[in-house]
Design a protein around this motif. Sequence first.
Motif, PDB file in Angstrom:
ATOM      1  N   LEU A 279       5.426  -4.474   6.152  1.00 25.30           N
ATOM      2  CA  LEU A 279       4.498  -3.240   6.398  1.00 25.30           C
ATOM      3  C   LEU A 279       3.763  -3.658   8.037  1.00 25.30           C
ATOM      4  N   PRO A 280       3.787  -2.283   8.723  1.00 22.77           N
ATOM      5  CA  PRO A 280       2.804  -2.518   9.871  1.00 22.77           C
ATOM      6  C   PRO A 280       1.486  -3.243   9.540  1.00 22.77           C
ATOM      7  N   LEU A 281       1.081  -3.912  10.450  1.00 22.83           N
ATOM      8  CA  LEU A 281      -0.375  -4.581  10.426  1.00 22.83           C
ATOM      9  C   LEU A 281      -1.421  -3.579   9.957  1.00 22.83           C
ATOM     10  N   GLU A 282      -1.459  -2.717  10.760  1.00 20.36           N
ATOM     11  CA  GLU A 282      -2.751  -1.446  10.490  1.00 20.36           C
ATOM     12  C   GLU A 282      -2.669  -1.099   9.062  1.00 20.36           C
ATOM     13  N   LEU A 372      -3.600   8.914   7.827  1.00 18.92           N
ATOM     14  CA  LEU A 372      -2.933   9.423   6.429  1.00 18.92           C
ATOM     15  C   LEU A 372      -1.421   9.684   6.417  1.00 18.92           C
ATOM     16  N   THR A 373      -0.839  10.374   7.551  1.00 16.18           N
ATOM     17  CA  THR A 373       0.342  10.544   7.744  1.00 16.18           C
ATOM     18  C   THR A 373       1.174   9.060   7.523  1.00 16.18           C
ATOM     19  N   LEU A 374       0.660   7.938   8.209  1.00 17.53           N
ATOM     20  CA  LEU A 374       1.233   6.928   8.264  1.00 17.53           C
ATOM     21  C   LEU A 374       1.338   6.274   6.837  1.00 17.53           C
ATOM     22  N   PRO A 381      -0.824   5.774  -1.467  1.00 21.85           N
ATOM     23  CA  PRO A 381      -1.771   6.801  -1.376  1.00 21.85           C
ATOM     24  C   PRO A 381      -3.031   6.535  -1.158  1.00 21.85           C
ATOM     25  N   ILE A 382      -4.009   7.382  -0.494  1.00 22.60           N
ATOM     26  CA  ILE A 382      -5.279   6.960  -0.398  1.00 22.60           C
ATOM     27  C   ILE A 382      -6.231   7.477  -1.461  1.00 22.60           C
ATOM     28  N   LEU A 383      -6.321   8.747  -1.716  1.00 27.61           N
ATOM     29  CA  LEU A 383      -7.287   9.515  -2.598  1.00 27.61           C
ATOM     30  C   LEU A 383      -7.195   8.588  -3.825  1.00 27.61           C
ATOM     31  N   SER A 384      -6.181   8.465  -4.677  1.00 27.21           N
ATOM     32  CA  SER A 384      -6.151   8.096  -6.040  1.00 27.21           C
ATOM     33  C   SER A 384      -6.703   6.391  -5.900  1.00 27.21           C
ATOM     34  N   ALA A 385      -6.180   5.609  -4.781  1.00 26.64           N
ATOM     35  CA  ALA A 385      -6.445   4.395  -4.570  1.00 26.64           C
ATOM     36  C   ALA A 385      -8.052   4.088  -4.460  1.00 26.64           C
ATOM     37  N   ARG A 386      -8.589   5.079  -3.770  1.00 29.60           N
ATOM     38  CA  ARG A 386      -9.985   4.962  -3.427  1.00 29.60           C
ATOM     39  C   ARG A 386     -10.714   5.505  -4.622  1.00 29.60           C
ATOM     40  N   ASN A 387     -10.428   6.495  -5.341  1.00 33.43           N
ATOM     41  CA  ASN A 387     -10.829   6.884  -6.409  1.00 33.43           C
ATOM     42  C   ASN A 387     -10.982   5.476  -7.730  1.00 33.43           C
ATOM     43  N   THR A 388      -9.836   5.000  -7.565  1.00 33.47           N
ATOM     44  CA  THR A 388      -9.921   3.698  -8.703  1.00 33.47           C
ATOM     45  C   THR A 388     -10.747   2.641  -8.202  1.00 33.47           C
TER      46      THR A 388
END
Length: 438
Positions: A279-282, A372-374, A381-388
Amino acid sequence: MAGRSPDGTDQCGPCSGVDSIDFRCRRCGYPGDIYTDKCCSRCVARDRVTHLLSGPDGTVPEQLQPLAEALGNAEDPWSVLAWTRARGGRLLAQLAALGHEISHHTLDALPPSGAVHRVRAVLVSTGALPWRNENLASLTSWLARTTSQLAPHHAQVIKPFAEWQIIRDARRRASRGHYSAGAAHADRLDIKAAILYLTWLDAQERTLRTATQHDLDLFLATHPPKRRTLGPFVRWAIARRLTAPGLTAPKKPGSRPSHFLTEEQQLDQLRRCLSDDTLPLEVRIIGAFVRLYAQQVSRIVTFTIDRYSTHDGRSYFTFAAHPVLLPPTLAALVEQQIAAPRLSDILAPASNRTFLFPGRPPSRPRTATSVLTLMRAHHLPILSARNTAMIEAVTELPPVVVSDLFGITAATATRWGHLASTSWAAYLAARDAGLPEQ
C-alpha cells in the motif's frame, strides 16, 4: 557513454579516445542529457523559463524572479520544459507580457479554469502572491457571478442573506483556519436553495412576504433534498420579518450513523494499514488515523508535520489539544512520510513542506476529495471505519476525553456516547466534585 574499456567499463567519448563524441553540455559541462544545440535539458529549461516570464523590456520582473529561480533549480528539468508548453505556462507568459504586477484580483478577473488555479498556486508557493483562503475566495467570487444574473427582486433578498449570514460566518471560520472546501460547498448549497425557493414562489404567484406555511411545506415536499439546505435562509428571513407572521422554519433533519464495520473487518483493515508494504505510505497512515483515532479526512489533510513529536523514546501526534501516543509501527510510518513525502510537483524542492500530506504545490495540503478517491481505490472505506472507531472510543473513554484527544466537540462526543448506550454521568459528577473517578 560512447565506448567501453577492455575490462567492460562504460566510457564517455573522450575517455574512449574519440574526442568528437562528447555529450557534455557546452554551457555547464553536465555529462549527457543533451536536449538541443549541445545544451542539457536544465540549461534549455532555464532559457525557456526566462523567455516565458520576461516582461516587455525582456527581463524577468522582480515579482516573478523567485518563480524563475525555483523553476530553474527544479529537480526534473524535463517537467519544467513540459510546463512551459502547458496551458498554465502559456497563461503566465501572457500575464507577464502585459508588464503589470500580477495580483489575486488579476487572476479573479479571468474565467475560472484549471490553468488559472495552477498559476495562482505556483505564484503563492514561491511568494509572488500572498496566501489567502481559496475556499472563501472562490465562494465570494461565485456569489458575485451568481447574484449578477438574478432578477432584481431576488437579488435584493439573496445578496444580504449571502453576505451577512453565509459569507460573514465563512470569514469567521476562515480566520480560525477551519473553512474547508466541503464547508464552501455546503454554503453554496444553502444559497442555491434560497434562490430555488424564490424562483418557485414566483411560479406559484407568491412572494416571500405572502408565502404561507402550506406553501413552504409544499415546496419541501416536492424538493426533499432542500429540507436540509433551505433552513438557514428561512430562519434568516423570519428573524428579519421578511415572511408572513407565524411561519415556522424547517427543522434540520436528524440522522444517526448507519454504516459500520464488524470488529473483525476493522481489525483486518487496520492490520493492512500497519503491515502491508504494497500500500502507498500515505494510504497506510490515513487508514490508521481513521481506524485508531476516528479522524475525518477533511482534518487529516490539514495536519502539519510539527504535530508529530517524540519524548522519552515515545512518539506522539497532536490531533487536537493534547498529544496522543502512537503505536511504534504507526510512528515509524509517520517518520517516513515526514522524511520523504510523495511529491508530484515541479516546484517541490523550493516549497515550504509544512503539511504531512502535501498537495500540488506542496505548500498546500492534498484535497480531501483526492484522498477519498485514493482510499476507495485501495478498498479502505472511510465513513464506516470512522463510525466504528468512534463507537469504540466512546465505549472505552468518557466523551469529554474523546473530545479533547480527537478534536471533536463535546456535544458531538456526548451524542456518540448516547448512541453507544454508555453513561458517563458518574465520571462527570466525580470530576466536578474533585473526587477520584470510580
